[in-house]
Each structure stands twice: as C-alpha cells, then as structure tokens.
Design a protein around this motif. Structure first.
Motif, PDB file in Angstrom:
ATOM      1  N   PHE A  41       0.830  -1.207   0.000  1.00  0.00           N
ATOM      2  CA  PHE A  41       0.000   0.000   0.000  1.00  0.00           C
ATOM      3  C   PHE A  41       0.868   1.262   0.000  1.00  0.00           C
ATOM      4  O   PHE A  41       0.597   2.223  -0.742  1.00  0.00           O
ATOM      5  N   VAL A  42       1.930   1.278   0.800  1.00  0.00           N
ATOM      6  CA  VAL A  42       2.808   2.448   0.867  1.00  0.00           C
ATOM      7  C   VAL A  42       3.588   2.617  -0.438  1.00  0.00           C
ATOM      8  O   VAL A  42       3.735   3.732  -0.952  1.00  0.00           O
ATOM      9  N   ARG A  43       4.077   1.526  -0.994  1.00  0.00           N
ATOM     10  CA  ARG A  43       4.848   1.631  -2.240  1.00  0.00           C
ATOM     11  C   ARG A  43       3.968   2.100  -3.402  1.00  0.00           C
ATOM     12  O   ARG A  43       4.405   2.905  -4.243  1.00  0.00           O
ATOM     13  N   ASP A  44       2.745   1.589  -3.495  1.00  0.00           N
ATOM     14  CA  ASP A  44       1.870   1.985  -4.597  1.00  0.00           C
ATOM     15  C   ASP A  44       1.572   3.476  -4.584  1.00  0.00           C
ATOM     16  O   ASP A  44       1.424   4.095  -5.645  1.00  0.00           O
ATOM     17  N   LEU A  45       1.461   4.048  -3.389  1.00  0.00           N
ATOM     18  CA  LEU A  45       1.184   5.481  -3.288  1.00  0.00           C
ATOM     19  C   LEU A  45       2.445   6.333  -3.395  1.00  0.00           C
ATOM     20  O   LEU A  45       2.349   7.543  -3.639  1.00  0.00           O
ATOM     21  N   GLY A  46       3.602   5.734  -3.180  1.00  0.00           N
ATOM     22  CA  GLY A  46       4.841   6.503  -3.197  1.00  0.00           C
ATOM     23  C   GLY A  46       4.949   7.488  -2.052  1.00  0.00           C
ATOM     24  O   GLY A  46       5.525   8.575  -2.223  1.00  0.00           O
ATOM     25  N   CYS A  47       4.410   7.131  -0.889  1.00  0.00           N
ATOM     26  CA  CYS A  47       4.410   8.046   0.264  1.00  0.00           C
ATOM     27  C   CYS A  47       5.766   8.032   0.960  1.00  0.00           C
ATOM     28  O   CYS A  47       6.381   6.964   1.124  1.00  0.00           O
ATOM     29  N   GLN A  48       6.209   9.198   1.391  1.00  0.00           N
ATOM     30  CA  GLN A  48       7.436   9.309   2.155  1.00  0.00           C
ATOM     31  C   GLN A  48       7.186   9.430   3.656  1.00  0.00           C
ATOM     32  O   GLN A  48       8.080   9.166   4.456  1.00  0.00           O
ATOM     33  N   ARG A  49       5.992   9.837   4.024  1.00  0.00           N
ATOM     34  CA  ARG A  49       5.622   9.993   5.443  1.00  0.00           C
ATOM     35  C   ARG A  49       4.272   9.324   5.643  1.00  0.00           C
ATOM     36  O   ARG A  49       3.275   9.703   5.014  1.00  0.00           O
ATOM     37  N   VAL A  50       4.228   8.336   6.532  1.00  0.00           N
ATOM     38  CA  VAL A  50       3.021   7.542   6.762  1.00  0.00           C
ATOM     39  C   VAL A  50       2.731   7.516   8.256  1.00  0.00           C
ATOM     40  O   VAL A  50       3.647   7.330   9.074  1.00  0.00           O
ATOM     41  N   ALA A  51       1.465   7.693   8.631  1.00  0.00           N
ATOM     42  CA  ALA A  51       1.034   7.623  10.028  1.00  0.00           C
ATOM     43  C   ALA A  51       0.488   6.236  10.322  1.00  0.00           C
ATOM     44  O   ALA A  51      -0.276   5.679   9.526  1.00  0.00           O
ATOM     45  N   LEU A  52       0.893   5.671  11.454  1.00  0.00           N
ATOM     46  CA  LEU A  52       0.416   4.366  11.909  1.00  0.00           C
ATOM     47  C   LEU A  52      -0.414   4.581  13.166  1.00  0.00           C
ATOM     48  O   LEU A  52       0.103   5.032  14.193  1.00  0.00           O
ATOM     49  N   GLN A  53      -1.708   4.267  13.101  1.00  0.00           N
ATOM     50  CA  GLN A  53      -2.613   4.488  14.234  1.00  0.00           C
ATOM     51  C   GLN A  53      -2.878   3.169  14.934  1.00  0.00           C
ATOM     52  O   GLN A  53      -3.335   2.201  14.320  1.00  0.00           O
ATOM     53  N   PHE A  54      -2.601   3.147  16.249  1.00  0.00           N
ATOM     54  CA  PHE A  54      -2.778   1.942  17.071  1.00  0.00           C
ATOM     55  C   PHE A  54      -3.735   2.249  18.220  1.00  0.00           C
ATOM     56  O   PHE A  54      -3.668   3.332  18.815  1.00  0.00           O
ATOM     57  N   PRO A  55      -4.605   1.309  18.582  1.00  0.00           N
ATOM     58  CA  PRO A  55      -5.354   1.456  19.834  1.00  0.00           C
ATOM     59  C   PRO A  55      -4.455   1.175  21.024  1.00  0.00           C
ATOM     60  O   PRO A  55      -3.321   0.696  20.883  1.00  0.00           O
ATOM     61  N   ASP A  56      -4.932   1.457  22.226  1.00  0.00           N
ATOM     62  CA  ASP A  56      -4.107   1.319  23.427  1.00  0.00           C
ATOM     63  C   ASP A  56      -3.601  -0.106  23.612  1.00  0.00           C
ATOM     64  O   ASP A  56      -2.454  -0.320  24.009  1.00  0.00           O
ATOM     65  N   GLN A  57      -4.447  -1.096  23.315  1.00  0.00           N
ATOM     66  CA  GLN A  57      -4.055  -2.474  23.584  1.00  0.00           C
ATOM     67  C   GLN A  57      -3.006  -2.993  22.616  1.00  0.00           C
ATOM     68  O   GLN A  57      -2.437  -4.072  22.836  1.00  0.00           O
ATOM     69  N   LEU A  58      -2.708  -2.269  21.537  1.00  0.00           N
ATOM     70  CA  LEU A  58      -1.706  -2.702  20.569  1.00  0.00           C
ATOM     71  C   LEU A  58      -0.476  -1.810  20.541  1.00  0.00           C
ATOM     72  O   LEU A  58       0.427  -2.040  19.721  1.00  0.00           O
ATOM     73  N   LEU A  59      -0.404  -0.826  21.412  1.00  0.00           N
ATOM     74  CA  LEU A  59       0.736   0.089  21.391  1.00  0.00           C
ATOM     75  C   LEU A  59       2.041  -0.611  21.742  1.00  0.00           C
ATOM     76  O   LEU A  59       3.113  -0.113  21.399  1.00  0.00           O
ATOM     77  N   GLY A  60       1.994  -1.737  22.411  1.00  0.00           N
ATOM     78  CA  GLY A  60       3.216  -2.456  22.734  1.00  0.00           C
ATOM     79  C   GLY A  60       3.959  -2.943  21.500  1.00  0.00           C
ATOM     80  O   GLY A  60       5.181  -3.114  21.520  1.00  0.00           O
ATOM     81  N   ASP A  61       3.237  -3.173  20.400  1.00  0.00           N
ATOM     82  CA  ASP A  61       3.853  -3.621  19.149  1.00  0.00           C
ATOM     83  C   ASP A  61       4.144  -2.482  18.191  1.00  0.00           C
ATOM     84  O   ASP A  61       4.690  -2.719  17.103  1.00  0.00           O
ATOM     85  N   ALA A  62       3.773  -1.258  18.544  1.00  0.00           N
ATOM     86  CA  ALA A  62       3.864  -0.152  17.589  1.00  0.00           C
ATOM     87  C   ALA A  62       5.305   0.107  17.155  1.00  0.00           C
ATOM     88  O   ALA A  62       5.579   0.300  15.963  1.00  0.00           O
ATOM     89  N   GLY A  63       6.254   0.099  18.094  1.00  0.00           N
ATOM     90  CA  GLY A  63       7.638   0.378  17.736  1.00  0.00           C
ATOM     91  C   GLY A  63       8.220  -0.655  16.792  1.00  0.00           C
ATOM     92  O   GLY A  63       8.888  -0.312  15.805  1.00  0.00           O
ATOM     93  N   ALA A  64       7.953  -1.936  17.050  1.00  0.00           N
ATOM     94  CA  ALA A  64       8.488  -2.990  16.193  1.00  0.00           C
ATOM     95  C   ALA A  64       7.849  -2.947  14.807  1.00  0.00           C
ATOM     96  O   ALA A  64       8.532  -3.144  13.789  1.00  0.00           O
ATOM     97  N   VAL A  65       6.549  -2.669  14.731  1.00  0.00           N
ATOM     98  CA  VAL A  65       5.882  -2.590  13.432  1.00  0.00           C
ATOM     99  C   VAL A  65       6.413  -1.410  12.632  1.00  0.00           C
ATOM    100  O   VAL A  65       6.684  -1.519  11.415  1.00  0.00           O
TER     101      VAL A  65
END
Length: 489
Positions: A41-65
C-alpha cells in the motif's frame, strides 16, 4: 467516593500502554499485522511519510511494526496513539499534524468515512476461528435449510466467513455473507449492482431482496467478557437489525452459541426510555464526539435546529471523550447527545456512573421530530449520516402550521402532560429567528443562568480592595485527589 467520579490516582500514574505481556512475538508480526500488504500500500502510493494508528491495547507492538515498515519501504513512519476521541475512527487530524501523506489503521475500526480526503489502509486483524465448531453451531441453530440467514462477524473474524460459508452452502440454499465496508482502492470500478452498505458492512443482496428478510448469525465475542453489552459493534447490529428476525452469536473459539433476542429487546427498551428522557428535557447538551468523520458539522447543525424546533435549549460542548467527571460539571443539562461514530455513540451507554443520560442522535430525532414514525415502525439508525437530507431514512420536520406540533403528549416517566413547543421552525428558510413573543412578555432567561443563580456557591468573587495583601506561601504538592500531606486516608 473518589472512584465514583474518576479513576484512582495510582491507576492513572502507574498505567502502562501496551504492556510487555501483550506484545506479539517478532516472528508473528508479518502475519498478525499484514505487513506485506501494508508495505505494498505504501509503495503503490509513493508516500514518504506515513502515520500508523494503534489502539491502546496494541501500542506495545507499535515500535516494532514501525521499524519493520521503515526498513521495508524506506518511508518515515509516525505512531499515532492516545486519540482525542474513539480509537476506532481514523485520526486524520493527527496525521495532518505529522505531515503524513497516508494512514494505516490497526485494530477494530468503525469504517466511517473521514472528513478529509486521505489514503487509508485498515488492518482489522485475523483472529483464529474454529470453523468446524462454528458450522455445527450454525446447523443446530438453523434447522430449516431454506430460511434466509446472513453471516456476520466481528472485524477480526471477517477473514473466515467465506470459509465458513463454503462448509454450509451444500445444505443451506439462502445464505448471505457480509464483508467489511473497506474503502475501495483509487481508480477501481464499483461493482454493478453495488452491494448494500449498512453497519459498516457490505451485503451482496440479490435483486428484489431486502436485508429485513434475513436472520443473522454473528461470529465473535468471547466467553471471558463478563458484560456482553460492552461490545458496541454487536450492540449496533442488535439495535439496527429488523425486530422479530432471529439473531444468534457464536464464540469463534469454542463454538458456543447464544440467542441474542433477549439482549436485543433489553437494548431497545433502554433506547425507548432514553427517548422519553429526551422528550422531558428542557436543556440538551450536544457533545462533539468527533472531528474526523465526514459531515459532522452538518449533523451538528441539524441537531441544533431539531432542539430549537422542539422548544428546547441546546449547548455545544467539546470535551473529548465523555467521562462522568466531565459531564458532571454541567448539572443544568438534562440529557446529553453524543455526536460520534456508531461505535463511539454506543460505547459509553453501559456505564452507570454518568450524572445524566447520554443519548445517540437517533434518540433525539425520535424525541423532537413529531413526524418520526412511532416505536416499532421506525428503524434505529446507528449513524448520524442516516438522519441528514439525502439519506433514504431522512424524515423532514413538519411545517410550522402542522397539527403534529400541537398533538397532546404525555410523559411516560412523570405522567404529566407535556406542553407544546415554545417556538416552531420559521416559514422563511432565510430567517433563523425564533417565533416572536407578545410585546409585554418578558424574555425567558437562560436555563444555565437560572440554575447558576440558585446555587449556594457561585464561584470565586473578585472582592477588589477587600482582601488584605499577604506574602506568598508554599502550597500543597501532588494531584488534587491525593495530596502528599493527606496520607492514605
């Protein structure tokens, strides 16, 4: 008493978002978060800056993702957490502040269209489903193979519905499979005919068929949840589904089935009670529960006009996520109406700590619009967009000279006869003034001001020139509900 109006101080100071025990093993990140699809999805759009939105229960994986995606795509990733409103909505405002060109939403989502155009990809998750157990539960609940039934699921189980339908179709002839109403890729052609979209899902109905003909079989939930009413997605389906049609749920882990008819009746009875409370109310607080969902400004204007036509006063409040402590600051308000996405509107209802009832926009429409169909005939609309002009469910206000405004109405809560509205909509569409009152009659003061004047404590008084000048002294330390010098009492 402290826990009644707020969370304990220790819980607020020591809470950790995304604890280590909830983190996903690194080897499972690609599968759980569908990183290959997100990278495409990111490559098809050619985006250089992408926001990743996580709920509270998944924030523990946010850094690794985020690190994995940066390594794969070469784009800069920004983690969005602690959204101002519900985490199920796309946080377009947060993405714009980070200068993001696209957004990836992880976890449960309401799939409401954002207020501003922004490329969005949804990762709903893939919860394991015991297909054989669910198929046996379906057969036990639906002995008639000719009865029309639609398969529903929570968002994380939607990937397994087609596989479940494959097991059932040899016997069941009228089986419909729903799918999440994900946004279509840019440039893709819409299917013809377009499927029906309701409840954040798409239903590929055959020509001449309607959704009200079908019963429902819902795959989702968990036996570990003590209060099933806390699931806003299932509550939305139960409220909006056609009354009288069978509705059952199945646990995807154990195949345990439950008839949801009793719970649906309880939810509808609660909604009818809220409509009566709204009819008795004189002051209505309109809570701005979203700034990122499309047409929220138009919906707010519609609700203000609705309360004005019914002779009620309204105040618009922007408080973020509603809590009992926040709403208790406005005791002069009789009912609150939360203008949010369908899941956000239903989320606060199970809590009993609110000082005043919190309603959905549909309940206010039923209470203030005399042309609205009576209970049992009107559908319960879970999204405020369905109330606006252009929707097939929109019911315009009757003209000012209509007899509907003067029809007698008795409160089912107090037993008193409700007076007719003090003012009605104006005939001139260009005029927004209220109906003029007799010249000698005094104008009614604001209910909020009247309530404030009756209080014994009205706030700090200036007392200019009456307070002696003293030197500054050291004050208390800590937070307001637990100062350091108060001990553990």
């Amino acid at each position: 008493m402290e826990a009644t109006f707020s969370s304990p101080a220790e819980a607020a100071l020591q809470r950790e978002a995304g604890s280590a025990g909830l983190r996903t093993p690194l080897g499972d990140l690609d599968r759980v978060y569908e990183l290959e699809r997100v990278a495409g999805f990111v490559r098809d759009l050619g985006c250089q800056r992408v926001a990743l939105q996580f709920p509270d229960q998944l924030l523990g994986d946010a850094g690794a993702v985020a690190a994995r995606l940066e390594e794969t795509t070469g784009s800069k990733m920004f983690i969005l957490g602690d959204t101002a409103y519900g985490s199920c909505c796309v946080d377009v405002l947060g993405a714009e502040q980070a200068g993001a060109q696209a957004l990836v939403h992880f976890g449960p989502a309401c799939l409401s269209p954002p207020a501003r155009p922004l490329p969005v990809a949804f990762v709903l998750g893939q919860r394991s489903v015991a297909l054989e157990l669910c198929a046996k539960a379906f057969e036990a609940q639906n002995p008639d193979p000719t009865a029309p039934v639609v398969l529903l699921s929570e968002p994380s189980c939607a990937h397994a519905l087609e596989a479940l339908a494959t097991l059932l179709r040899p016997r069941y002839l009228d089986l419909l499979v729903s799918s999440p109403a994900l946004p279509l890729p840019a440039g893709s052609l819409n299917p013809n005919p377009e499927p029906l979209e309701r409840f954040g899902r798409r239903f590929p109905l055959a020509p001449g068929r309607c959704l009200e003909e079908y019963g429902a079989f819902y795959v989702g939930g968990s036996e570990a949840i003590s209060d099933p009413d806390l699931d806003p997605d299932l509550s939305r389906l139960l409220l909006g589904w056609a009354p009288g049609r069978p509705f059952s749920s199945c646990c995807p882990d154990t195949g345990r089935i439950q008839d949801e008819g009793v719970r649906a009746g309880r939810l509808r009875a609660r909604r009818r009670y809220l409509v009566e409370r709204a009819r008795d109310a004189r002051v209505v607080g309109l809570l701005a529960g979203t700034l990122g969902v499309a047409r929220h400004r138009e919906a707010l204007a519609h609700l203000r006009n609705l309360t004005q036509a019914a002779g009620k006063r309204s105040y618009v409040l922007a408080l973020g996520r509603p809590t009992p402590a926040k709403l208790a600051n406005f005791p002069e308000v009789d009912v609150f109406v939360l203008l949010a996405c369908p899941l956000g509107t239903l989320a606060p209802q199970p809590s009993s700590g609110f000082f005043r009832p919190v309603l959905a926009p549909c309940e206010l429409e039923a209470a203030c619009n005399p042309a609205w169909p009576p209970p049992g005939l009107a559908p319960h609309l879970t999204h405020y967009v369905d109330l606006l002009p252009g929707s097939p469910f929109h019911v315009p206000l009757p003209p000012p000279d209509s007899e509907l405004w003067d029809a007698p109405d008795v409160s089912l809560i107090t037993g008193d006869l409700r007076p007719p509205p003090a003012w009605k909509p104006s005939d001139d569409p260009e005029c927004s003034a209220l109906t003029p009152k007799p010249q000698l009659e005094l104008a009614e003061s604001s209910p909020a001001a009247s309530f404030l004047s009756s209080r014994s404590w009205k706030g700090l008084q200036p007392r200019l020139g009456q307070t002696p000048v003293t030197g500054a002294v050291s004050g208390r330390r800590g937070i307001a509900i637990a100062y350091e010098d108060e001990g553990n009492s």
